[in-house]
Design an enzyme around this catalytic site. Structure first.
Site, PDB file in Angstrom:
ATOM      1  N   CYS A 166       0.847  -1.196   0.000  1.00 31.96           N
ATOM      2  CA  CYS A 166       0.000   0.000   0.000  1.00 31.96           C
ATOM      3  C   CYS A 166       0.889   1.256   0.000  1.00 31.96           C
ATOM      4  CB  CYS A 166      -0.991  -0.036   1.161  1.00 31.96           C
ATOM      5  SG  CYS A 166      -2.379   1.138   0.955  1.00 31.96           S
ATOM      6  N   HIS A 185      -3.744  -4.929  -0.250  1.00 38.87           N
ATOM      7  CA  HIS A 185      -3.227  -5.486   0.993  1.00 38.87           C
ATOM      8  C   HIS A 185      -3.214  -7.011   0.898  1.00 38.87           C
ATOM      9  CE1 HIS A 185      -3.093  -1.881   3.615  1.00 38.87           C
ATOM     10  NE2 HIS A 185      -3.989  -1.433   2.758  1.00 38.87           N
ATOM     11  N   GLU A 219      -2.259  -9.099   3.089  1.00 39.21           N
ATOM     12  CA  GLU A 219      -2.676  -9.683   4.368  1.00 39.21           C
ATOM     13  C   GLU A 219      -4.194  -9.699   4.532  1.00 39.21           C
ATOM     14  OE1 GLU A 219      -2.354  -5.271   5.337  1.00 39.21           O
ATOM     15  OE2 GLU A 219      -1.429  -6.716   3.974  1.00 39.21           O
TER      16      GLU A 219
END
Length: 219
Positions: A89, A199, A201
């Site tokens: 990001c 992202h 994750e």
């Protein structure tokens, strides 16, 4: 044991990122230590380096600069030693030459280009699109042979939350894009550098696959 450091400089969802990297490491069968640290000496001994980031470009840059020796350690280990680097990001955006969010802020300068606002004008309004670009979107893969994108096919979904984008000066640095009121760089990279606007994750199977690929990536 090989070590991957997730840099703690006051920005980013570090706990979520660390858990995703630990899971990807375990599932990949590789014994890799996942360390969350902002210590320059830890950066200098890391085999792989991850720079997360949320919020504004200038704020994240100030966070990096506030840790004595951190930017110098990144320059030495990533830019000079060529260790694999992943920016997430705003961590990806910091690789650019400049960020033009509210003010002009100098980036790390590893990839030519600027970070600019998503266009909020007619194209967005006509399509009923909102800013920030938030939620799942489909990847358009340009670099189908890049090791970090192995197994991530056209149309794979990833999770985005951002209001600014990287405008790369070199089109070859755009490894994947996403359509949202126009084409937006979703994955950028060059040599030992790679970054995701989304992202990983938060991107479930896609994110875990990308992280596992990064942990296996040999330059």
């Amino acid at each position: 044991m090989e070590r991957c450091i997730i840099i703690d400089y006051g920005s980013g969802n570090l706990r979520s990122a660390a858990k995703a990297f630990e899971r990807a490491s375990a599932e990949s069968g590789r014994a890799i230590e996942i360390l969350v640290s902002g210590r320059p000496e830890d950066v200098m001994t890391a085999d792989r380096i991850v720079l997360p980031g949320v919020g504004a470009f200038a704020e994240c840059r100030r966070g990096l600069d506030a840790v004595p020796g951190l930017v110098d350690a990144l320059e030495a280990r990533v830019h000079k030693d060529g260790r694999p680097f992943l920016g997430i990001c705003v961590g990806m955006q910091l690789m650019a030459a400049r960020g033009l969010e509210f003010t002009t802020t100098i980036g790390l300068g590893w990839l030519p280009g600027d970070v600019v606002a998503l266009d909020s004008a007619s194209a967005f309004k006509a399509a009923g699109l909102k800013i920030p670009h938030m939620g799942w979107n489909e990847l358009v893969i340009a670099a189908t042979d890049h090791p970090v994108l192995d197994g991530i096919g056209q149309g794979t979904h990833a999770y985005f939350v951002h209001s600014y984008k990287m405008a790369c000066a070199e089109s070859s640095d755009i490894l994947a894009s996403v359509e949202y009121g126009g084409s937006i760089a979703a994955v950028v990279g060059h040599d030992n550098l790679i970054g995701t606007q989304f992202h990983p994750e938060k991107s479930q199977e896609t994110g875990l696959r990308l992280i596992a690929n990064f942990l296996r990536w040999n330059i």
